[in-house]
Write an enzyme that holds these catalytic residues in place. Structure first.
Site, PDB file in Angstrom:
ATOM      1  N   ASP A 361       0.838  -1.194   0.000  1.00 22.47           N
ATOM      2  CA  ASP A 361       0.000   0.000   0.000  1.00 22.47           C
ATOM      3  C   ASP A 361       0.878   1.251   0.000  1.00 22.47           C
ATOM      4  OD1 ASP A 361      -2.716   1.260   0.457  1.00 22.47           O
ATOM      5  OD2 ASP A 361      -1.689   1.963   2.263  1.00 22.47           O
ATOM      6  N   GLU A 397       1.698  -0.417  -5.017  1.00 20.12           N
ATOM      7  CA  GLU A 397       0.770   0.656  -5.338  1.00 20.12           C
ATOM      8  C   GLU A 397       1.666   1.877  -5.518  1.00 20.12           C
ATOM      9  OE1 GLU A 397      -3.398   2.542  -3.731  1.00 20.12           O
ATOM     10  OE2 GLU A 397      -1.819   2.190  -2.256  1.00 20.12           O
TER      11      GLU A 397
END
Length: 725
Positions: A361, A397
């Site tokens: 993330d 990401e």
């Protein structure tokens, strides 16, 4: 520095002074159990004194000082302590917010290396290191122990047997993004006590669905033990997605059906073993960019009290935090010990928990050396040379919320990336947005414009149209606008840039014409995703037409808005069969899973190009055609002759060739089929115009017309080429 009185050593009910522990060892970090007791090791470089605190079943606390310190690690050995023991730490040191130091021994701290966590956080004023309502520089000396979760001693006694990861090659990988709780809460065949748990996800009904569908890996939203933010807790919501980690070694306890302390560890392992046996890899969505302690006004739960100035990137005044995550703080992976914590955690999940990869993330935040994103940062270079982590699937990401954080296409080899340019381009094409075909061509063929210039491959692009953060695929064709009213933020949260189209009616409708148009567009988007070069990622439930009722930010909705509904209408059953059909076509044909970038030239002498692009008139596109702003149709030819890949034994790989036709216009259209050298005939494999698509035995000849419905995809096998054996 504001002076205070240290009263934390005299908390009522803390029990008699314990015996002095044995010296123990400074490594490994955390609490390690053996047959005689536990070794305790806690890194706290600026601390002046450290106590480990043991709790019984009634919550009575026994504090034991750790007298030994080696390399800034406080350690000791506690004979007689067994698995299942609840514990925490109290760390004494300077309270000097102006210097970034926020030690407070009144706050019970979680072990960063704890293998399990028990209990939930209660947002009492005592869990904050500073006095609420006054100056954040004033230390709060109330005891937080009654209100914070406990770390738990865990012993590794799981029998992995003959567990072996499937080791699916990247170009064969199909990712299924899912939430442990959301995937299983409404499944009628999962026993009620297992719904929402690791055991529920490992239930044969769920595993068989994934294997039958044809995906190869399940990517789980965060399973590290996490905390719900204060504002959500006070509003009666929870952090459903889990992007608010506290324990980087501990499986989230709420997803466990086990009633035993630490039982979530073995239940998670059993889930992984079951998924592996079904041929499915397990990828974890991990959140190392920030922690659950939030900004300067957040609670003191672990890292802030262990070494605030070490664990976090601090603002210029040292009182606040550099926030590249939008969550209040950013872990400082340029610090050697923080980097060690993250690497130890990753290796633990691979070696002890047997997971097969990670999706990071806000990965750009991890690659910031000081403040700028640095592709030669300690984090990226350490993973590159790590003999364990360099061998698993790594997905970034590739952005964060800070300046210069958008890094799509910039991560180094070994890394694949979430490709949001794929998402936006495909959404725009199918909603009929004005724009040229050039971007679509790149996205369909592996995004060579992003990944081909630095030694990477088409599988560096993780293609997705939907993910947990945003609309479902059904909602993309049903809503123009977000509908997040249930979050209690007056619909201000969530993006307004949905690139969706409601087909003329906002929300669900009884209009059968609108319903049919929506279903056709949905099938076309799904086919585009699953037939594009790269690694497709399918969001759980999209294969069955799941809706979130227009919510594009269901992060706090632990209810039927977020849970997959397994009761299917007839059209949803048809959609599920369609998804399985397309995935089967992809699996069986190497031309649809190229592991090298196309070259746009013949693979064999006198043969067809490995990649070619056609307009509706059956001729190859010119340079000008790519820039035509009103073009709504495209033909993509992918060759199966001489694929630039070989088997493990060196044999050449060949297979069928295909012509993929995409038409996003609002009226029917005729597409002329190209002739030699592309094919001597064509056989239809699927047409998204049909509710129940199936292959056909009819052969279309070059020069003939294929009539396409509005917003449809047709896949044709190009005949006259060798087939793979």
């Amino acid at each position: 520095m504001i002076e205070h009185q240290d009263v934390s050593a005299e908390v009522p009910g803390s029990g008699a002074a314990p015996a002095r522990p044995w010296p123990g060892r400074w490594a490994p970090l955390g609490v390690t159990v053996d047959d005689e007791g536990v070794n305790v090791a806690l890194w706290a470089s600026q601390a002046e004194r450290v106590e480990i605190c043991l709790f019984d079943d009634e919550g009575a606390e026994e504090r034991i000082p750790l007298d030994e310190q080696t390399f800034h690690t406080w350690h000791g050995y506690l004979p007689g302590v067994r698995a299942g023991q609840r514990y925490g730490f109290r760390v004494h040191g300077p309270w000097n917010p102006a210097a970034g130091q926020r030690f407070n021994p009144a706050k019970l701290l979680a072990d960063p290396y704890a293998r399990a966590v028990d209990g939930r956080l209660t947002y009492d004023a005592a869990v904050f290191g500073h006095v609420l309502g006054g100056s954040p520089d004033i230390r709060d000396d109330r005891d937080s122990a009654p209100f914070v979760p406990r770390s738990v001693v865990v012993r590794d006694d799981f029998d992995w047997g003959d567990d072996a990861a499937p080791r699916t090659e990247w170009d064969d990988t199909i990712i299924y993004e899912a939430h442990v709780r959301g995937l299983t809460m409404r499944h009628p065949d999962v026993p009620e006590h297992q719904r929402g748990t690791y055991a529920g996800l490992a239930h044969p009904a769920v595993v068989n669905h994934l294997a039958w569908l044809g995906v190869t890996a399940i990517e789980l939203l965060p399973v590290h033990h996490f905390i719900t933010e204060e504002h959500l807790a006070r509003e009666g919501h929870v952090n459903y997605w889990g992007y608010n980690s506290l324990g980087y070694f501990a499986p989230e306890a709420v997803y466990s059906s086990s009633g035993s302390l630490g039982g979530q560890v073995n239940e998670f392992k059993s889930m992984v073993k079951t998924l592996h046996a079904a041929g499915l890899e397990v990828i974890l969505d991990v959140v190392y960019n920030h922690t659950a302690e939030g900004g300067a006004g957040g609670p003191t739960l672990a890292f802030r009290g262990l070494g605030n100035e070490s664990y976090y990137k601090l603002a210029g005044d040292r009182r606040g935090y550099a926030d590249y995550t939008g969550c209040g703080n950013t872990l400082d992976l340029s610090h050697p010990h923080v980097l060690q914590l993250v690497m130890d955690s990753l290796r633990y999940w691979v070696q002890e928990m047997h997971v097969d990869g990670f999706r990071f993330d806000l990965a750009s935040a991890l690659a910031r050396s000081l403040h700028d994103v640095d592709m030669l940062s300690g984090f990226l270079t350490t993973i590159q040379q790590d003999p364990v982590l360099s061998q698993v699937k790594l997905i970034a990401e590739p952005w964060d919320v800070g300046d210069g954080g958008y890094q799509v296409g910039e991560f180094p080899p070994l890394w694949s990336e979430w490709n949001d340019q794929y998402r936006d381009t495909v959404r725009d094409f199918w909603r009929g947005s004005t724009g040229e075909l050039r971007g679509l061509g790149y996205r369909l063929s592996g995004s060579s414009d992003l990944y081909a210039d630095d030694g990477r491959r088409p599988f560096s692009s993780v293609n997705f149209v939907t993910a947990h953060d945003g609309f479902t695929m059904r909602d993309l064709v049903t809503y123009n606008d977000k509908h997040n009213e249930a979050n209690g933020e007056d619909n201000r949260d969530g993006t307004d840039n949905n690139r969706s189209w409601n087909h003329g009616v906002e929300g669900e409708t009884d209009d059968e014409v609108v319903q049919a148009e929506r279903r056709r567009t949905l099938r076309s988007m799904l086919a585009t995703l699953l037939l594009s070069t790269g690694v497709p990622m399918l969001m759980a439930g999209d294969e069955m037409g799941r809706t979130q009722r227009g919510s594009n930010n269901a992060y706090c909705q632990d209810n039927e808005i977020s849970w997959v509904d397994w009761s299917l209408a007839p059209w949803q059953v048809d959609l599920l069969e369609f998804a399985r059909l397309v995935l089967g076509i992809r699996r069986d044909n190497p031309a649809l899973r190229h592991r090298h970038f196309f070259e746009g030239r013949p693979s064999t002498e006198g043969g067809a190009k490995d990649l070619a692009w056609f307009g509706p008139d059956g001729s190859e596109l010119t340079d000008a055609d790519w820039w035509e702003p009103h073009a709504r149709a495209l033909g993509m030819y992918v060759g199966g002759d001489g694929i630039k890949a070989r088997t493990a034994r060196g044999e050449p790989i060949t297979g069928a060739s295909f012509l993929l036709l995409l038409h996003a216009g609002s009226e029917p259209m005729a597409f002329h089929l190209p002739g030699t050298p592309w094919a001597t005939g064509y056989r239809s494999l699927l047409d998204t115009a049909h509710e129940q698509p199936a292959s056909s035995d009819r052969t279309d000849l070059p020069g003939e017309l294929v009539w396409m419905s509005p917003r449809s995809v047709v896949l044709l096998e190009a005949l006259g080429h060798p087939r793979c054996v």
